[in-house]
Design a protein around this motif. Structure first.
Motif, PDB file in Angstrom:
ATOM      1  N   ASP A   1      34.303  43.510  33.828  1.00 25.99           N
ATOM      2  CA  ASP A   1      34.886  42.794  34.781  1.00 25.99           C
ATOM      3  C   ASP A   1      36.361  43.525  35.396  1.00 25.99           C
ATOM      4  O   ASP A   1      36.532  43.455  36.493  1.00 25.99           O
ATOM      5  N   ILE A   2      36.804  44.352  34.359  1.00 23.26           N
ATOM      6  CA  ILE A   2      38.129  44.998  34.989  1.00 23.26           C
ATOM      7  C   ILE A   2      38.310  46.240  34.065  1.00 23.26           C
ATOM      8  O   ILE A   2      37.921  46.268  32.812  1.00 23.26           O
TER       9      ILE A   2
ATOM     10  N   VAL B   1      46.598  44.447  31.728  1.00 20.99           N
ATOM     11  CA  VAL B   1      45.306  44.118  32.232  1.00 20.99           C
ATOM     12  C   VAL B   1      44.984  43.015  31.231  1.00 20.99           C
ATOM     13  O   VAL B   1      44.429  42.054  31.689  1.00 20.99           O
TER      14      VAL B   1
ATOM     15  N   SER C   1      46.346  39.825  31.909  1.00 23.01           N
ATOM     16  CA  SER C   1      45.954  39.255  33.259  1.00 23.01           C
ATOM     17  C   SER C   1      44.835  38.228  33.110  1.00 23.01           C
ATOM     18  O   SER C   1      44.545  37.325  34.045  1.00 23.01           O
TER      19      SER C   1
ATOM     20  N   LEU D   1      34.369  47.765  41.633  1.00 23.49           N
ATOM     21  CA  LEU D   1      34.905  46.654  41.622  1.00 23.49           C
ATOM     22  C   LEU D   1      36.008  46.492  40.489  1.00 23.49           C
ATOM     23  O   LEU D   1      37.156  46.365  40.529  1.00 23.49           O
ATOM     24  N   PRO D   2      35.545  46.932  39.167  1.00 25.80           N
ATOM     25  CA  PRO D   2      36.510  46.644  38.012  1.00 25.80           C
ATOM     26  C   PRO D   2      37.482  47.823  38.092  1.00 25.80           C
ATOM     27  O   PRO D   2      39.053  47.503  37.796  1.00 25.80           O
TER      28      PRO D   2
ATOM     29  N   GLU E   1      38.606  49.090  40.917  1.00 25.05           N
ATOM     30  CA  GLU E   1      39.923  48.222  42.167  1.00 25.05           C
ATOM     31  C   GLU E   1      40.596  47.249  41.521  1.00 25.05           C
ATOM     32  O   GLU E   1      41.734  47.198  41.971  1.00 25.05           O
ATOM     33  N   ARG E   2      40.186  46.260  40.764  1.00 30.02           N
ATOM     34  CA  ARG E   2      40.610  45.202  40.382  1.00 30.02           C
ATOM     35  C   ARG E   2      42.243  45.815  39.415  1.00 30.02           C
ATOM     36  O   ARG E   2      43.058  45.344  39.399  1.00 30.02           O
ATOM     37  N   MET E   3      42.026  46.844  38.618  1.00 23.66           N
ATOM     38  CA  MET E   3      42.849  47.479  37.585  1.00 23.66           C
ATOM     39  C   MET E   3      43.857  48.044  38.809  1.00 23.66           C
ATOM     40  O   MET E   3      45.061  47.693  38.637  1.00 23.66           O
TER      41      MET E   3
ATOM     42  N   ALA F   1      44.513  46.892  41.745  1.00 20.61           N
ATOM     43  CA  ALA F   1      45.136  45.900  42.334  1.00 20.61           C
ATOM     44  C   ALA F   1      46.490  45.225  41.510  1.00 20.61           C
ATOM     45  O   ALA F   1      47.047  44.664  42.112  1.00 20.61           O
ATOM     46  N   LEU F   2      46.337  45.320  40.389  1.00 19.12           N
ATOM     47  CA  LEU F   2      47.311  44.551  39.621  1.00 19.12           C
ATOM     48  C   LEU F   2      48.682  44.995  39.453  1.00 19.12           C
ATOM     49  O   LEU F   2      49.058  46.180  39.387  1.00 19.12           O
TER      50      LEU F   2
END
Ligand code: SF4
Length: 301
Positions: A122-123, A133, A136, A293-294, A296-298, A300-301
């Motif tokens: 997921d991340i 992380v 979150s 994706l995971p 980019e999610r990281m 973006a935090l």
């Protein structure tokens, strides 16, 4: 400037290349790089660059992350055989089995992992941001943390979250023992002990501060002490000597604190990679889309 470095500089300019080096790389490789950093810093540099070519002086998962974050660039890994034993301790099939055993759990994946494992996660996190992380993720959601048990334990302590931990580890950090730290403490009672969270719980318990490679450098740069015991991969001493030329630095083990994969890169291999476009990182598009994706999610935090 020696002839080899001169040729690297010439071809770097000709190819509009950016050389990124991890802090565990040999000193001469760090010195020729445009940017030196830990995994998080390298990921950010790779994502932001407008260079045509990224030469990633590090291990394979770092080069894969660079390619995932900036897919239009040519990414070269100078030492083709530079892998990470920890990343190889978990594959995507095993992770799918873990997910089936923990339905609904969020998978937090240390960047020290293959693209296939990232694609099932997921991340992502690095040792610099792992606590943030994990925090979150909503408290009611179960967390599977892969692949590093030592970092996972540290994050669980810091965040107060209970997590399922995959039993992977970094062989280099695992070799550092608490008795080695204690013996250095006895010899240098004024020294501050700085340890990476990939170290075992027993070594972390002996440390004054536990942090990522970048956090260890920052602590060394800003703390008033003049002696430091360093419990991580010894390549970091190259940067530490630059930020604290006045300080005495004691690696926990000269012989054992070395990651053989990180030391596979050489100036010759960097030149060959640039001249011959050797060891380009190619990731199939479907896998890349899911693995990006995971990461980019990281970021973006
Ligand atoms: S130091 Fe450890 S985690 Fe880092 S690349 Fe080497 S084996 Fe992998």
């Amino acid at each position: 400037m020696n002839a080899l470095i001169e040729r690297i500089c010439q071809i770097r300019e000709k190819r509009k290349a950016l050389i990124l080096a991890h802090l565990y790389q040999p000193g001469e490789v760090q010195d020729v790089a445009d940017r030196v950093g830990d995994s998080l810093e390298l990921a950010r540099y790779a994502a932001a660059t407008d260079a045509d070519v990224i030469v990633l002086a590090g291990v394979r998962f770092m080069a894969e992350s660079a390619k995932l974050l900036n897919p239009s660039k040519t990414v070269l890994l100078p030492a083709a055989g530079a892998g990470c034993p920890m990343a190889d301790m978990l594959d995507d099939t095993q992770l799918r089995e873990l997910k089936a055993a923990h339905p609904g759990a969020a998978v937090v994946c240390y960047v020290n992992s293959t693209a296939a494992v990232k694609a099932e996660s997921d991340i992502c996190c690095t040792s610099s941001n792992a606590v943030r992380v994990v925090q979150s993720i909503p408290r009611e959601r179960e967390i599977i943390f892969v692949p590093d048990r030592n970092l996972g334990e540290f994050v669980a302590e810091q965040s107060g979250r209970t997590m399922f931990l995959h039993p992977g580890y970094c062989p280099t950090h695992q070799r550092l023992l608490p008795e080695m730290v204690e013996s250095l403490r006895k010899e240098h009672p004024q020294a501050l002990v700085l340890a990476h969270p990939e170290c075992t719980a027993a070594v972390r318990a002996t440390a004054d501060l536990v942090g990522s490679t970048a956090q260890i450098i920052e602590a060394c740069r800003t703390r008033p002490e003049r002696e430091f015991v360093i419990a991580t991969e010894n390549g970091v001493l190259h940067a530490l000597k630059k930020v604290r030329p006045d300080a005495a630095l004691y690696p926990v083990s000269e012989a054992l604190g070395i990651c053989p994969n990180m030391k596979k890169t050489s100036l010759e291999l960097i030149l060959q990679a640039l001249e011959q476009n050797r060891n380009e990182i190619i990731i199939p598009e479907d896998l890349a889309r899911r693995a990006r994706l995971p990461l980019e999610r990281m970021l973006a935090l």
